[in-house]
Scaffold this motif. Structure first.
Motif, PDB file in Angstrom:
ATOM      1  N   LEU A 195      35.211  -9.666 -15.711  1.00  0.00           N
ATOM      2  CA  LEU A 195      35.549  -8.781 -14.696  1.00  0.00           C
ATOM      3  C   LEU A 195      34.792  -8.679 -13.655  1.00  0.00           C
ATOM      4  O   LEU A 195      35.343  -8.432 -12.519  1.00  0.00           O
ATOM      5  N   ALA A 196      33.375  -9.069 -13.512  1.00  0.00           N
ATOM      6  CA  ALA A 196      32.633  -9.092 -12.400  1.00  0.00           C
ATOM      7  C   ALA A 196      32.803 -10.207 -11.451  1.00  0.00           C
ATOM      8  O   ALA A 196      33.004 -11.380 -11.855  1.00  0.00           O
ATOM      9  N   ASP A 197      32.580  -9.829 -10.184  1.00  0.00           N
ATOM     10  CA  ASP A 197      32.322 -10.905  -9.043  1.00  0.00           C
ATOM     11  C   ASP A 197      31.222 -11.680  -8.919  1.00  0.00           C
ATOM     12  O   ASP A 197      30.837 -12.584  -8.402  1.00  0.00           O
ATOM     13  N   ARG A 198      30.210 -10.558  -9.124  1.00  0.00           N
ATOM     14  CA  ARG A 198      28.761 -10.683  -8.747  1.00  0.00           C
ATOM     15  C   ARG A 198      27.916 -10.068 -10.053  1.00  0.00           C
ATOM     16  O   ARG A 198      28.345  -9.308 -10.418  1.00  0.00           O
ATOM     17  N   PHE A 199      26.922 -10.723 -10.230  1.00  0.00           N
ATOM     18  CA  PHE A 199      25.916 -10.474 -11.121  1.00  0.00           C
ATOM     19  C   PHE A 199      24.388  -9.959 -10.595  1.00  0.00           C
ATOM     20  O   PHE A 199      23.828 -10.795 -10.081  1.00  0.00           O
ATOM     21  N   ILE A 216      18.620  -6.552 -14.098  1.00  0.00           N
ATOM     22  CA  ILE A 216      17.458  -5.777 -13.615  1.00  0.00           C
ATOM     23  C   ILE A 216      16.512  -5.865 -14.901  1.00  0.00           C
ATOM     24  O   ILE A 216      16.836  -5.904 -15.919  1.00  0.00           O
ATOM     25  N   ASP A 217      15.166  -5.899 -14.489  1.00  0.00           N
ATOM     26  CA  ASP A 217      14.131  -6.020 -15.349  1.00  0.00           C
ATOM     27  C   ASP A 217      12.997  -5.008 -14.968  1.00  0.00           C
ATOM     28  O   ASP A 217      12.315  -5.318 -13.966  1.00  0.00           O
ATOM     29  N   ARG A 218      12.685  -4.157 -15.879  1.00  0.00           N
ATOM     30  CA  ARG A 218      11.628  -3.101 -15.557  1.00  0.00           C
ATOM     31  C   ARG A 218      11.560  -2.458 -14.165  1.00  0.00           C
ATOM     32  O   ARG A 218      10.844  -2.160 -13.299  1.00  0.00           O
ATOM     33  N   GLY A 219      13.214  -2.202 -13.904  1.00  0.00           N
ATOM     34  CA  GLY A 219      13.359  -1.291 -12.631  1.00  0.00           C
ATOM     35  C   GLY A 219      13.663  -2.121 -11.524  1.00  0.00           C
ATOM     36  O   GLY A 219      13.893  -1.482 -10.409  1.00  0.00           O
ATOM     37  N   ARG A 220      13.494  -3.315 -11.422  1.00  0.00           N
ATOM     38  CA  ARG A 220      13.806  -3.992 -10.241  1.00  0.00           C
ATOM     39  C   ARG A 220      14.750  -5.228 -10.622  1.00  0.00           C
ATOM     40  O   ARG A 220      15.102  -5.566 -11.553  1.00  0.00           O
ATOM     41  N   ILE A 221      15.592  -5.526  -9.500  1.00  0.00           N
ATOM     42  CA  ILE A 221      16.502  -6.814  -9.562  1.00  0.00           C
ATOM     43  C   ILE A 221      15.818  -8.084  -9.555  1.00  0.00           C
ATOM     44  O   ILE A 221      14.834  -8.150  -8.597  1.00  0.00           O
ATOM     45  N   VAL A 222      15.964  -8.741 -10.606  1.00  0.00           N
ATOM     46  CA  VAL A 222      15.083 -10.145 -10.744  1.00  0.00           C
ATOM     47  C   VAL A 222      16.027 -11.393 -10.563  1.00  0.00           C
ATOM     48  O   VAL A 222      15.575 -12.308 -10.454  1.00  0.00           O
ATOM     49  N   HIS A 223      17.437 -11.011 -10.473  1.00  0.00           N
ATOM     50  CA  HIS A 223      18.342 -12.012 -10.295  1.00  0.00           C
ATOM     51  C   HIS A 223      19.686 -11.663  -9.771  1.00  0.00           C
ATOM     52  O   HIS A 223      20.141 -10.448 -10.253  1.00  0.00           O
ATOM     53  N   ASP A 224      20.379 -12.110  -8.772  1.00  0.00           N
ATOM     54  CA  ASP A 224      21.510 -12.099  -8.206  1.00  0.00           C
ATOM     55  C   ASP A 224      22.298 -13.289  -7.930  1.00  0.00           C
ATOM     56  O   ASP A 224      21.965 -14.344  -7.161  1.00  0.00           O
ATOM     57  N   ALA A 262      26.650 -14.832  -7.559  1.00  0.00           N
ATOM     58  CA  ALA A 262      27.981 -14.638  -7.691  1.00  0.00           C
ATOM     59  C   ALA A 262      28.626 -15.463  -9.140  1.00  0.00           C
ATOM     60  O   ALA A 262      28.013 -16.262  -9.508  1.00  0.00           O
ATOM     61  N   ARG A 263      29.679 -14.992  -9.238  1.00  0.00           N
ATOM     62  CA  ARG A 263      30.270 -15.726 -10.774  1.00  0.00           C
ATOM     63  C   ARG A 263      30.572 -17.081 -10.370  1.00  0.00           C
ATOM     64  O   ARG A 263      30.242 -17.858 -11.441  1.00  0.00           O
ATOM     65  N   SER A 264      30.624 -17.616  -9.283  1.00  0.00           N
ATOM     66  CA  SER A 264      31.296 -18.873  -9.009  1.00  0.00           C
ATOM     67  C   SER A 264      30.016 -19.952  -9.349  1.00  0.00           C
ATOM     68  O   SER A 264      30.340 -21.268  -9.732  1.00  0.00           O
ATOM     69  N   ASN A 265      28.844 -19.349  -9.088  1.00  0.00           N
ATOM     70  CA  ASN A 265      27.767 -20.464  -9.421  1.00  0.00           C
ATOM     71  C   ASN A 265      26.593 -19.604 -10.376  1.00  0.00           C
ATOM     72  O   ASN A 265      25.462 -19.922 -10.256  1.00  0.00           O
ATOM     73  N   LEU A 266      27.071 -18.914 -11.221  1.00  0.00           N
ATOM     74  CA  LEU A 266      26.392 -18.089 -12.085  1.00  0.00           C
ATOM     75  C   LEU A 266      25.751 -19.179 -13.303  1.00  0.00           C
ATOM     76  O   LEU A 266      26.585 -19.872 -13.835  1.00  0.00           O
ATOM     77  N   ASP A 267      24.163 -18.952 -13.516  1.00  0.00           N
ATOM     78  CA  ASP A 267      23.826 -19.788 -14.480  1.00  0.00           C
ATOM     79  C   ASP A 267      23.781 -18.682 -15.695  1.00  0.00           C
ATOM     80  O   ASP A 267      23.010 -18.079 -16.046  1.00  0.00           O
ATOM     81  N   GLN A 268      24.725 -19.057 -16.670  1.00  0.00           N
ATOM     82  CA  GLN A 268      25.108 -18.169 -17.732  1.00  0.00           C
ATOM     83  C   GLN A 268      23.674 -18.192 -18.882  1.00  0.00           C
ATOM     84  O   GLN A 268      23.292 -17.225 -19.501  1.00  0.00           O
TER      85      GLN A 268
END
Length: 229
Positions: free
Chosen positions: A197-201, A204-212, A214-220
């Protein structure tokens, strides 16, 4: 565009979301991932106005909606499908869908809703409480979509659903987004659904964004590492 700037949200004295910022472009699908208790649901409830912001701002297409109540945010173009679906069990399928039509003014269910969710047309006079979990999730989506949102917010939409239904919902949302052009913000723990579904990922960890990413270069593997206990 949905823009969140340095958002802080608390339960009592406990700050759950901390200085969080994100942007969702028109027609973009954004997956917010993380373990239970990391702030995903709190963030989504703050976007729709069910939880107040302690600090920061939320803007939709440039308009500040931070202090608006939920119903006004819906009128501005947000729609929310909560975790657990929360359909009205004693109302019929048709009545449930029309309960989301305050903004649009529909008195009958539009044909395109039933085109995307044909099982709901077959069951439109059935009570929602008698539907399966997958059918109730489709009903919750239809109820949100009747308001013609610019941003559709989904909280754990795959919870309790079998894999074939999860795949069907992802396909339907992709078709709807392509046809209607709305954005999606989805809180999710099932990576396969998010990848469909998603274009971007965002993680969130303890209320903060820790990883951002795009699907094209996502490290699964990296994302999975954030999801494991």
């Amino acid at each position: 565009m949905l823009e969140v700037c340095e958002l802080n949200v608390a339960y009592g004295e406990s700050n759950v979301i901390r200085d969080l910022s994100l942007r969702v472009a028109p027609n973009e699908a954004l997956a917010i991932m993380g373990r239970n208790g990391m702030g995903k649901t709190t963030l989504l409830k703050s976007l729709i106005g069910l939880l107040p912001a302690r600090a920061g701002s939320i803007r939709l297409d440039g308009a500040d909606i931070t202090k608006l109540p939920s119903y006004q945010r819906v009128a501005q173009g947000l729609a929310f499908v909560p975790q657990g679906r929360m359909v009205f069990p004693l109302l019929t399928v048709e009545q449930n869908i029309l309960s989301g039509a305050a903004k649009s003014g529909h008195r009958t269910v539009p044909d395109d809703i039933y085109r995307f969710f044909p099982v709901l047309e077959d069951m439109k006079q059935r009570r929602a409480g008698n539907l399966s979990g997958g059918q109730q999730q489709m009903l919750a989506l239809a109820r949100a979509l009747i308001s013609r949102p610019r941003v559709l917010i989904l909280d754990e939409p795959t919870e309790g659903l079998q894999p074939s239904i999860i795949e069907e919902i992802a396909q339907t949302l992709n078709l709807l987004r392509a046809e209607r052009g709305f954005a999606i913000v989805v809180s999710e723990q099932v990576l396969s659904f998010a990848l469909d579904l998603a274009d971007r990922f965002l993680v969130i960890d303890r209320g903060r964004i820790v990883h951002d990413a795009a699907r094209s270069n996502l490290d699964q593997d990296k994302v999975r590492s954030f999801l494991t206990v």
